[in-house]
Design a protein around this motif. Sequence first.
Motif, short mmCIF file in Angstrom:
data_model
loop_
_atom_site.label_atom_id
_atom_site.label_comp_id
_atom_site.label_asym_id
_atom_site.label_seq_id
_atom_site.Cartn_x
_atom_site.Cartn_y
_atom_site.Cartn_z
N THR A 100 0.80 -1.20 -0.24
CA THR A 100 0.04 0.12 0.09
C THR A 100 0.94 1.19 -0.04
O THR A 100 0.52 2.01 -0.67
CB THR A 100 -0.71 0.10 1.28
OG1 THR A 100 -1.64 -1.19 1.09
CG2 THR A 100 -2.06 1.09 1.12
N GLN A 101 1.94 1.34 0.84
CA GLN A 101 2.86 2.52 0.71
C GLN A 101 3.48 2.76 -0.69
O GLN A 101 3.58 3.91 -0.98
CB GLN A 101 3.88 2.10 1.84
CG GLN A 101 3.27 2.59 3.07
CD GLN A 101 4.60 2.52 4.14
OE1 GLN A 101 5.70 1.78 4.03
NE2 GLN A 101 4.55 3.31 5.39
N GLU A 102 3.85 1.82 -1.30
CA GLU A 102 4.59 1.92 -2.62
C GLU A 102 3.49 2.43 -3.67
O GLU A 102 3.77 3.27 -4.35
CB GLU A 102 5.07 0.51 -2.76
CG GLU A 102 6.32 0.18 -2.21
CD GLU A 102 6.93 -1.24 -2.53
OE1 GLU A 102 8.11 -1.32 -2.84
OE2 GLU A 102 5.98 -1.85 -2.87
N ARG A 103 2.29 1.74 -3.52
CA ARG A 103 1.24 2.43 -4.26
C ARG A 103 1.02 3.63 -4.32
O ARG A 103 0.76 4.54 -5.16
CB ARG A 103 0.20 1.26 -4.49
CG ARG A 103 0.15 0.21 -5.03
CD ARG A 103 -1.32 -0.70 -4.91
NE ARG A 103 -1.87 -0.82 -3.85
CZ ARG A 103 -1.89 -1.99 -3.11
NH1 ARG A 103 -0.82 -2.89 -3.51
NH2 ARG A 103 -2.38 -2.14 -2.12
N GLN A 104 0.67 4.23 -2.71
CA GLN A 104 0.50 5.41 -2.72
C GLN A 104 1.70 6.41 -3.11
O GLN A 104 1.42 7.59 -3.52
CB GLN A 104 0.29 5.79 -1.05
CG GLN A 104 -1.05 5.12 -0.74
CD GLN A 104 -1.50 5.31 0.70
OE1 GLN A 104 -0.47 5.54 1.45
NE2 GLN A 104 -2.65 4.93 1.35
N PHE A 105 2.97 5.83 -2.93
CA PHE A 105 4.00 6.73 -3.38
C PHE A 105 4.02 6.94 -4.87
O PHE A 105 4.08 8.19 -5.35
CB PHE A 105 5.35 6.11 -2.95
CG PHE A 105 6.55 6.78 -3.54
CD1 PHE A 105 6.95 7.95 -2.85
CD2 PHE A 105 7.12 6.11 -4.61
CE1 PHE A 105 8.14 8.76 -3.80
CE2 PHE A 105 8.26 6.66 -5.32
CZ PHE A 105 8.83 8.19 -4.86
N HIS A 106 3.75 5.88 -5.56
CA HIS A 106 3.62 5.97 -7.10
C HIS A 106 2.70 7.07 -7.59
O HIS A 106 2.69 7.49 -8.58
CB HIS A 106 3.82 4.63 -7.67
CG HIS A 106 5.16 3.97 -7.53
ND1 HIS A 106 6.23 4.27 -8.01
CD2 HIS A 106 5.42 2.80 -6.78
CE1 HIS A 106 7.33 3.62 -7.70
NE2 HIS A 106 6.65 2.67 -6.99
N LEU A 107 1.60 6.91 -6.96
CA LEU A 107 0.19 7.58 -7.28
C LEU A 107 0.39 8.82 -6.99
O LEU A 107 -0.31 9.79 -7.46
CB LEU A 107 -0.89 7.08 -6.67
CG LEU A 107 -1.31 5.60 -7.54
CD1 LEU A 107 -2.63 5.11 -6.46
CD2 LEU A 107 -1.77 5.71 -8.89
#
Length: 178
Positions: free
Chosen positions: A114-121
């Motif tokens: 979830t953290q990686e997805r939020q960072f990329h988004l």
Amino acid sequence: VPITSICFAGTKDPWALGLFALLVGLSFLLSPPKLAIPATVLLSLGGLLIVFFCSLLPISASSLPEWRTTLTDQLGLTLPMVRSPQPWVSFEASLMSFVGISWLLYCIGRGFDTQERQFHLTALPLCVAAFALAAIYVRRNNIEIPFWQGPWKLVYYGPFPNRNHFATLLAIGGVLGF
């Protein structure tokens, strides 16, 4: 990898294509995929690659299309006896398709938390906004960036040689930002 490929999207120089392939390969080496990719995805993308490389298969002289016989007989051009009239272009396109499909497989198998997805988004729309600001700055100050030039080298449209491609990138960045 996506931001670097966007930055060099306007050039077709071998160094830019090699840089993109190198970044994809380094992604596999430094952070290998965590998840197993489903067999249906692998088979469908593998079949797509086979179709791409079919343009390099030999062709018999009896099954040549009319336009090829016209080019060879009336104009005296020598064309290679493969399905593609320009196999070097087809080979380069097939290799870049292989790199693009490899990147897709990497993203499928990476298993972002979830953290990686939020960072990329968050990072992708910000980088698109930075490209938009850079394109405005370059255009207003008549700065010349060699790999951002269009085919006629008259007008800059950001990192792409076509303003429609840049507009599409900005639209995608706007949707991601929203």
